[in-house]
Scaffold this motif. Structure first.
Motif, PDB file in Angstrom:
ATOM      1  N   ILE A 432      -3.844  69.349 -62.347  1.00  0.00           N
ATOM      2  CA  ILE A 432      -3.421  69.120 -63.729  1.00  0.00           C
ATOM      3  C   ILE A 432      -3.872  70.281 -64.600  1.00  0.00           C
ATOM      4  CG2 ILE A 432      -5.498  67.766 -64.267  1.00  0.00           C
ATOM      5  CD1 ILE A 432      -3.744  66.013 -66.074  1.00  0.00           C
ATOM      6  N   HIS A 433      -2.958  70.724 -65.461  1.00  0.00           N
ATOM      7  CA  HIS A 433      -3.289  71.837 -66.363  1.00  0.00           C
ATOM      8  C   HIS A 433      -3.908  71.275 -67.644  1.00  0.00           C
ATOM      9  CE1 HIS A 433      -3.217  75.985 -67.501  1.00  0.00           C
ATOM     10  NE2 HIS A 433      -2.510  75.761 -68.587  1.00  0.00           N
ATOM     11  N   ALA A 434      -5.021  70.594 -67.452  1.00  0.00           N
ATOM     12  CA  ALA A 434      -5.801  70.009 -68.546  1.00  0.00           C
ATOM     13  C   ALA A 434      -7.200  69.784 -68.011  1.00  0.00           C
ATOM     14  CB  ALA A 434      -5.167  68.699 -69.028  1.00  0.00           C
ATOM     15  N   GLY A 435      -8.115  69.427 -68.891  1.00  0.00           N
ATOM     16  CA  GLY A 435      -9.504  69.280 -68.479  1.00  0.00           C
ATOM     17  C   GLY A 435      -9.808  67.920 -67.881  1.00  0.00           C
ATOM     18  N   LEU A 436     -10.579  67.898 -66.803  1.00  0.00           N
ATOM     19  CA  LEU A 436     -11.130  66.679 -66.221  1.00  0.00           C
ATOM     20  C   LEU A 436     -12.642  66.857 -66.074  1.00  0.00           C
ATOM     21  CD1 LEU A 436      -8.626  65.911 -63.283  1.00  0.00           C
ATOM     22  CD2 LEU A 436      -8.784  64.711 -65.470  1.00  0.00           C
ATOM     23  N   GLU A 437     -13.347  65.746 -65.985  1.00  0.00           N
ATOM     24  CA  GLU A 437     -14.794  65.826 -65.795  1.00  0.00           C
ATOM     25  C   GLU A 437     -15.151  66.515 -64.477  1.00  0.00           C
ATOM     26  OE1 GLU A 437     -17.042  62.185 -67.821  1.00  0.00           O
ATOM     27  OE2 GLU A 437     -15.305  61.519 -66.659  1.00  0.00           O
ATOM     28  N   THR A 438     -14.241  66.485 -63.517  1.00  0.00           N
ATOM     29  CA  THR A 438     -14.525  67.119 -62.232  1.00  0.00           C
ATOM     30  C   THR A 438     -14.785  68.619 -62.372  1.00  0.00           C
ATOM     31  OG1 THR A 438     -12.125  67.088 -61.982  1.00  0.00           O
ATOM     32  CG2 THR A 438     -13.371  65.475 -60.709  1.00  0.00           C
ATOM     33  N   GLY A 439     -14.168  69.264 -63.370  1.00  0.00           N
ATOM     34  CA  GLY A 439     -14.441  70.677 -63.577  1.00  0.00           C
ATOM     35  C   GLY A 439     -15.905  70.932 -63.865  1.00  0.00           C
ATOM     36  N   LEU A 440     -16.458  70.147 -64.766  1.00  0.00           N
ATOM     37  CA  LEU A 440     -17.874  70.286 -65.096  1.00  0.00           C
ATOM     38  C   LEU A 440     -18.761  69.799 -63.960  1.00  0.00           C
ATOM     39  CD1 LEU A 440     -17.682  69.257 -68.836  1.00  0.00           C
ATOM     40  CD2 LEU A 440     -18.778  71.331 -68.000  1.00  0.00           C
ATOM     41  N   LEU A 441     -18.343  68.732 -63.277  1.00  0.00           N
ATOM     42  CA  LEU A 441     -19.149  68.232 -62.156  1.00  0.00           C
ATOM     43  C   LEU A 441     -19.264  69.288 -61.065  1.00  0.00           C
ATOM     44  CD1 LEU A 441     -17.758  64.598 -62.013  1.00  0.00           C
ATOM     45  CD2 LEU A 441     -20.172  65.197 -62.276  1.00  0.00           C
ATOM     46  N   GLY A 442     -18.155  69.992 -60.790  1.00  0.00           N
ATOM     47  CA  GLY A 442     -18.203  71.037 -59.784  1.00  0.00           C
ATOM     48  C   GLY A 442     -19.130  72.176 -60.163  1.00  0.00           C
ATOM     49  N   ALA A 443     -19.192  72.471 -61.460  1.00  0.00           N
ATOM     50  CA  ALA A 443     -20.094  73.531 -61.928  1.00  0.00           C
ATOM     51  C   ALA A 443     -21.547  73.061 -61.900  1.00  0.00           C
ATOM     52  CB  ALA A 443     -19.705  73.960 -63.335  1.00  0.00           C
ATOM     53  N   LYS A 444     -21.768  71.785 -62.200  1.00  0.00           N
ATOM     54  CA  LYS A 444     -23.134  71.244 -62.212  1.00  0.00           C
ATOM     55  C   LYS A 444     -23.696  71.071 -60.799  1.00  0.00           C
ATOM     56  CE  LYS A 444     -23.633  70.373 -66.720  1.00  0.00           C
ATOM     57  NZ  LYS A 444     -24.793  70.777 -67.539  1.00  0.00           N
ATOM     58  N   TYR A 445     -22.810  70.718 -59.862  1.00  0.00           N
ATOM     59  CA  TYR A 445     -23.245  70.421 -58.498  1.00  0.00           C
ATOM     60  C   TYR A 445     -22.392  71.247 -57.518  1.00  0.00           C
ATOM     61  CZ  TYR A 445     -25.332  66.578 -61.061  1.00  0.00           C
ATOM     62  OH  TYR A 445     -26.039  65.842 -61.985  1.00  0.00           O
ATOM     63  N   PRO A 446     -22.720  72.533 -57.376  1.00  0.00           N
ATOM     64  CA  PRO A 446     -21.920  73.423 -56.538  1.00  0.00           C
ATOM     65  C   PRO A 446     -21.779  72.887 -55.111  1.00  0.00           C
ATOM     66  CG  PRO A 446     -23.503  74.673 -57.831  1.00  0.00           C
ATOM     67  CD  PRO A 446     -23.850  73.232 -58.014  1.00  0.00           C
ATOM     68  N   GLY A 447     -20.566  72.996 -54.587  1.00  0.00           N
ATOM     69  CA  GLY A 447     -20.318  72.567 -53.219  1.00  0.00           C
ATOM     70  C   GLY A 447     -19.906  71.119 -53.077  1.00  0.00           C
TER      71      GLY A 447
END
Length: 488
Positions: A432-447
């Protein structure tokens, strides 16, 4: 009405927990009551839980006996909801429970948003944690706050708050689809010192407004070929400047950073002898623009109203010419398409707003991309345009990261297999070309390995919001089957 709306519905636990959430007020940034509701759920079921300083809660659910060594799965949803109601509806979102009812194969609310976004995701997490028929390893139910107005909850998560390396985000709204990526966001705003001079002319003043455009979400609608009212205004002013003399006294357009601007306007001064020519230019501009947008955005209108009061101050000619050049040079729209998912916009930018803020002219833009470097590259492009246009200052916000699709994800592979086993068909794989919490979750918890899915929800964020009953059955069965597969 209300409780009897869910009578006889399966899966019973999901609907009971969802109904419970509809009875607890939970506006964004005011989640105290729903947080207490979640804490009570954990306590009543003897689950350990942790609450951080901003109000995010993680509930630790022990594995089904015999499956303690299975990998920990995080089930994530947000507690807040968008609070919208019809004009005639009397409802206080901070105190009143929602009035829900069944309409055929749908659950909806009486004159308000339903909060299925994301109440049904949280309810499904509660259900699998307490449903004795569900076989699962250790679970972490991650309930975040304030997703709808800034993602401040997920942005405040600290290392170690969750330990699982696999995460099911239950905040999508399309049955039969797995979402595996989202865009990150970034704002870039240029500020220009206003340059005025006294109006010592005999020119006539008019208010000129561009209106009638569709606008829309700057991410979800950017691929729909819609016109941008600010960009069109710059093109119109450029055309007028080539044919007649004019002055400007004000300019404004757009209202939100994440919306394609539908309207823009200027206060323009022209020689009364040029009025006929001026109107002809505007009429021709509309006709020419419709050649470009006749299919996707055919509603452009130019409204011209004569001002009776004399304008005392006008912009300098140099300021106006420079401004037009900046607006024409500033990029807008799709910058790149995804090489991994056909039809998906990967990177875009939105020329969003223009107006006077604190005695400066501010031009606001927003960038989106699943690739952080691409997002910053477009932001730097805007910064360069503004600085070449003599901006006094350029601000770039912190933004939020994207979630780049990983088509080799183990979770995606397992989820696709499970879906096919359950439904005898292939799921759609989307981003999706919009923001989801998963974007931040991936940055907070790499891998961390993530996927997002959910039942069909229509009209989210509006009083027309409704949740499909049949799709909710499929959704819950899918969650259960994925958890079971991870125990093997």
């Amino acid at each position: 009405m209300s409780k009897n709306a869910i009578d006889g519905l399966e899966p019973k636990l999901v609907w009971e927990y969802f109904y419970g959430m509809t009875q607890v007020p939970r506006p964004s940034k005011k989640e105290e009551k729903i947080r207490a509701h979640v804490r009570e759920f954990a306590t009543n079921n003897n689950f350990d839980f942790t609450e951080d300083e901003v109000g995010n809660i993680v509930i630790k659910v022990p594995a089904t006996p015999g499956y303690e060594n299975a990998p920990t799965i995080v089930i994530q949803g947000h507690l807040d909801m968008v609070c919208e109601k019809n004009k005639a509806t009397v409802h206080n979102f901070e105190t009143d429970p929602l009035k829900i009812y069944r309409d055929g194969d749908w659950i909806t609310a009486e004159g308000t948003t339903l909060g299925a976004d994301n109440g049904i995701g949280v309810a499904a997490g509660m259900a699998v944690a307490t449903d004795p028929s569900v076989i699962h390893g250790p679970l972490e139910l991650l309930c975040t706050i304030d997703e709808e107005t800034g993602m401040t909850g997920v942005n405040a998560l600290k290392p170690g708050f969750i330990t699982g390396k696999t995460l099911l985000n239950l905040d999508s709204e399309e049955d039969g689809a797995f979402y595996v990526g989202c865009s990150g966001g970034q704002d870039t705003r240029g500020y220009f010192e206003l340059e005025y001079k006294n109006n010592d002319t005999n020119l006539t003043s008019y208010n000129l407004m561009l209106t009638g455009l569709k606008g829309g979400h700057s991410g979800l609608d950017v691929a729909n070929g819609r016109a941008n009212a600010i960009r069109l205004l710059a093109q119109l002013l450029n055309r007028i400047e080539l044919e007649i003399e004019f002055e400007l006294a004000s300019i404004s357009g757009g209202s939100l950073r994440n919306a394609i601007p539908r309207e823009s306007e200027v206060t323009i001064l022209i020689n009364p002898n040029d009025e006929t020519k001026f109107n002809e230019i505007c009429k021709k501009f509309v006709a020419d623009t419709l050649l470009e947008f006749n299919v996707n955005d055919p509603g452009l209108k130019i409204l011209i109203t004569k001002n009776e009061e004399r304008i005392e101050k006008i912009f300098t000619k140099e300021f106006v010419i420079n401004l037009i050049k900046v607006l024409l040079a500033a990029p807008h729209g799709i910058m790149a398409m995804s090489p991994d998912i056909p039809g998906l916009v990967e990177t875009s930018t939105n020329l969003a707003t223009i107006g006077i803020i604190d005695n400066q002219l501010a031009i606001g833009t927003s960038q989106r991309s699943a690739i952080n470097s691409a997002k910053w590259n477009i932001s730097n492009m805007l910064k360069s345009v503004f600085e070449l246009g003599k901006a006094a200052k350029v601000d770039t916000g912190d933004g939020y990261p994207g979630w780049q699709p990983n088509m080799d994800s183990l979770l995606l592979k397992i989820s696709k297999e499970v879906y096919k086993d359950l439904n005898n068909s292939e799921p759609k794989i989307k981003a999706i070309h919009a923001g989801l919490e998963t974007g931040l979750l991936g940055a907070k918890y790499p891998g961390i390995d993530m996927i997002s899915f959910g039942p069909t929800i229509e009209g989210a964020h509006s009083p027309d919001e409704r949740l499909n009953i049949s799709a909710t059955v499929k959704f819950y069965n899918l969650v259960k089957a994925i958890l079971l597969r991870y125990t093997k």
